[in-house]
Structure formats: structure tokens, C-alpha cells
Enzyme design. Structure first.
Site, mmCIF file in Angstrom:
data_model
loop_
_atom_site.group_PDB
_atom_site.id
_atom_site.type_symbol
_atom_site.label_atom_id
_atom_site.label_comp_id
_atom_site.label_asym_id
_atom_site.label_seq_id
_atom_site.Cartn_x
_atom_site.Cartn_y
_atom_site.Cartn_z
ATOM 1 N N LYS A 52 0.877 -1.374 0.022
ATOM 2 C CA LYS A 52 -0.040 0.185 -0.238
ATOM 3 C C LYS A 52 0.980 1.209 0.007
ATOM 4 O O LYS A 52 0.422 2.128 -0.619
ATOM 5 C CB LYS A 52 -0.945 0.034 1.124
ATOM 6 C CG LYS A 52 -2.249 -0.902 1.059
ATOM 7 C CD LYS A 52 -2.776 -1.361 2.163
ATOM 8 C CE LYS A 52 -3.737 -2.561 2.148
ATOM 9 N NZ LYS A 52 -4.517 -3.234 3.316
ATOM 10 N N GLN A 96 -5.235 -1.946 9.340
ATOM 11 C CA GLN A 96 -4.981 -3.227 8.613
ATOM 12 C C GLN A 96 -5.613 -4.305 9.510
ATOM 13 O O GLN A 96 -5.356 -4.317 10.599
ATOM 14 C CB GLN A 96 -3.515 -3.356 8.443
ATOM 15 C CG GLN A 96 -3.048 -4.879 7.511
ATOM 16 C CD GLN A 96 -3.466 -4.822 6.567
ATOM 17 O OE1 GLN A 96 -3.415 -3.790 5.660
ATOM 18 N NE2 GLN A 96 -3.824 -5.990 6.111
ATOM 19 N N ASP A 119 -11.522 1.938 2.971
ATOM 20 C CA ASP A 119 -11.733 0.293 2.955
ATOM 21 C C ASP A 119 -13.030 -0.001 2.574
ATOM 22 O O ASP A 119 -13.603 -1.077 2.143
ATOM 23 C CB ASP A 119 -11.291 -0.288 4.091
ATOM 24 C CG ASP A 119 -9.964 -1.050 4.181
ATOM 25 O OD1 ASP A 119 -9.376 -1.167 3.051
ATOM 26 O OD2 ASP A 119 -9.293 -1.223 5.338
#
Length: 283
Positions: A52, A96, A119
Site C-alpha cells: 500500500k 490493517q 476500505d
């Protein structure tokens, strides 16, 4: 031979489009900034976070890394999210997953400001998707729609079967296919006669979490097969939920593992970060 749907090439296209958008925003004096939080040092999570950061660097998005010890308390994590929610210069917040067992993932996801939920996991984002309102869409399902569209595969009017009903892939995937006018069936561990259901599919999306579970017995001749799974086999090689060698000869198009769905997830994350600053369409 089936069409191989090349996620690496398509994700590169999207990242280049985002790079142009980021440059255009910069010319207007607007920066794009993503905050990435990792709790503990799970090896797979560290790889994802590293990828990322690389993608952010490529497209010109500033990334802030918060690497917290595994012992970090839920209160400390929620406090950090609160600080990032309040920072105008931070456009996207990504925590995460998975988190250590002592932290409630739902509480953490709900703590993120929906306007920074790149997300697409916040209940408000999911609710917006359900009723067709604007909002962030979970990156993997959004990436699969782009794979299909950019490979010239029509969704409207097609029989679409999704194997798996997770909040991250299966459920949002079914809603996105419905939005594209597909006729959608969601299957899962309690589905009876699974092979009979999947053999109806013009488009079969597999997110079951079991290596090479899907063989040609599950697939209609000429179907499009999208493999979301990623595992390591007994030889430590990557494989998916689909037995590629067995299924490829009977389908019209298929994603490989690796190099299919995986690269799209990060490309769509970059897209969402840009959209957090200035909504724009991916055609």
C-alpha cells in the site's frame, strides 16, 4: 484457450488514472493523504502494508504509517483514530486487519469517520451501497467489477453466482453485481447442491477460502470465473480457491492467482483515497 483476465495490467491502468487525478488535485492546491495503522507485526499484514505504501508513492498520495505494538490497547487505538478523524489533512484512514484478539474489530471500524472510510467497511458505507447511495465501496469487490468491465465482459442480464457471504467480499460483491443489472445468487456453506447452483453461472465469483476447491464440475461451459482466494500450497506456491488447470479449459475467461484480483484491491484503495478528496468516476 480462455481469456486470461490480467489484474496486473488493469490495476496499472487504474493507478495511472489515479496518478493523473492526484496531479490535477495538486495543481489546485489539494493534497491526498492516507493514514495506515498496523497493530502488531503479522507477516502477511506487513507485506500488504508495504504494498500500500508503494502504491501511494507511485500515484503521489502521501502515506502516514502508524506501526503499533501488538500490546496496544483498544482504547489507545480508538484514541489514535479519533485524532486522525479530526485532522483535515488526512483524507483516508485504513486499519490493517486482522487485529490482535483483544481488540474488537467492529468497534474499530465503526470509529472511523465514514468520510475517511477508504476500505468501505463502515456500516454507513455498507448501508449506502445497499440502497444505491454514494459512498465508499469495499476495494476487492469494486476491483472485480473493474476487471469485468475493462475486459469487455457484460454483466447486465447475466446469471451471476457468488460463493461466499463475507462482509468484505461476498455480500458487497452481490450488491455491486445487482447494481450492474446481473441476476445474482449468493451461495455459502449451507447451500444445498452447490454444484448445481454454480453450474448455472455465466459469471462465477469464488471467495470460499479453501484452496483449489472449485473444479470443472462446478463450472458451466463458457463461464467467466473470478478467483478471489489466495493460499500457499504444499510446495509453498500461491494458488487460489479455483483449481486453475482443471477449470481453465472449460471457461471463456478466468483470473489467475497471483496476478488476478489481488492487484486490483490496492488499485481501488488508491481510487477511494482520491475520491475522498474529490469524487470522480471510474468508468
Amino acid at each position: 484457450m480462455p481469456q486470461m483476465i490480467d489484474g496486473k495490467a488493469i490495476s496499472a491502468q487504474i493507478k495511472d488514472e489515479v496518478k493523473e487525478q492526484v496531479a490535477a488535485l495538486a495543481a489546485q492546491g489539494k493534497k491526498v493523504c492516507l493514514a495506515v495503522i498496523q497493530v502488531g507485526n503479522d507477516p502477511a499484514s506487513s507485506v500488504y502494508v508495504g504494498n500500500k505504501k508503494k502504491a501511494c508513492a507511485y500515484v503521489g498520495i502521501e502515506s502516514l504509517a502508524y506501526e503499533l505494538a501488538a500490546e496496544t490497547t483498544q482504547e489507545e487505538l480508538l484514541s489514535l483514530i479519533g485524532e486522525l478523524n479530526a485532522k483535515d489533512e488526512v483524507n483516508g484512514i485504513l486499519v490493517q486487519l486482522p487485529l490482535p484478539a483483544h481488540i474488537d474489530e467492529d468497534a474499530v471500524i465503526q470509529a472511523i469517520d465514514p468520510k475517511k472510510d477508504v476500505d468501505g467497511f463502515h456500516p454507513q458505507s455498507v448501508g449506502a451501497l445497499c440502497i444505491g447511495q454514494p459512498g465508499f465501496v469495499s476495494c476487492t469487490p469494486a476491483g472485480i467489477i473493474q476487471l469485468l468491465k475493462r475486459s469487455g465482459i457484460e454483466i447486465a442480464g447475466k446469471e451471476c453466482v457468488v460463493i461466499g457471504r463475507s462482509n468484505i467480499v461476498g455480500k458487497p460483491m452481490s450488491l455491486l453485481l445487482l447494481k450492474e443489472n446481473g441476476t445474482v445468487t449468493v451461495t455459502h456453506s449451507r447451500t444445498k447442491d452447490l454444484k448445481e447452483v454454480t453450474k448455472r453461472a455465466d459469471i462465477l465469483i469464488v471467495a470460499v477460502g479453501k484452496p483449489k476447491m472449485i473444479t470443472r464440475e462446478y463450472v458451466k461451459e463458457g463461464a467467466v470465473v473470478i478467483d478471489v482466494g489466495i493460499h500457499r500450497n504444499e510446495n509453498n506456491k500461491l494458488c487460489g480457491d479455483v483449481d486453475y488447470e482443471d477449470v481453465a479449459p472449460v471457461c471463456s475467461a478466468i483470473t489467475p492467482v497471483p496476478g488476478g484480483v489481488g492487484p486490483m484491491t490496492i488499485a481501488m484503495l488508491m481510487y477511494n483515497c482520491c475520491a475522498a478528496v474529490q469524487p470522480a468516476g471510474v468508468s
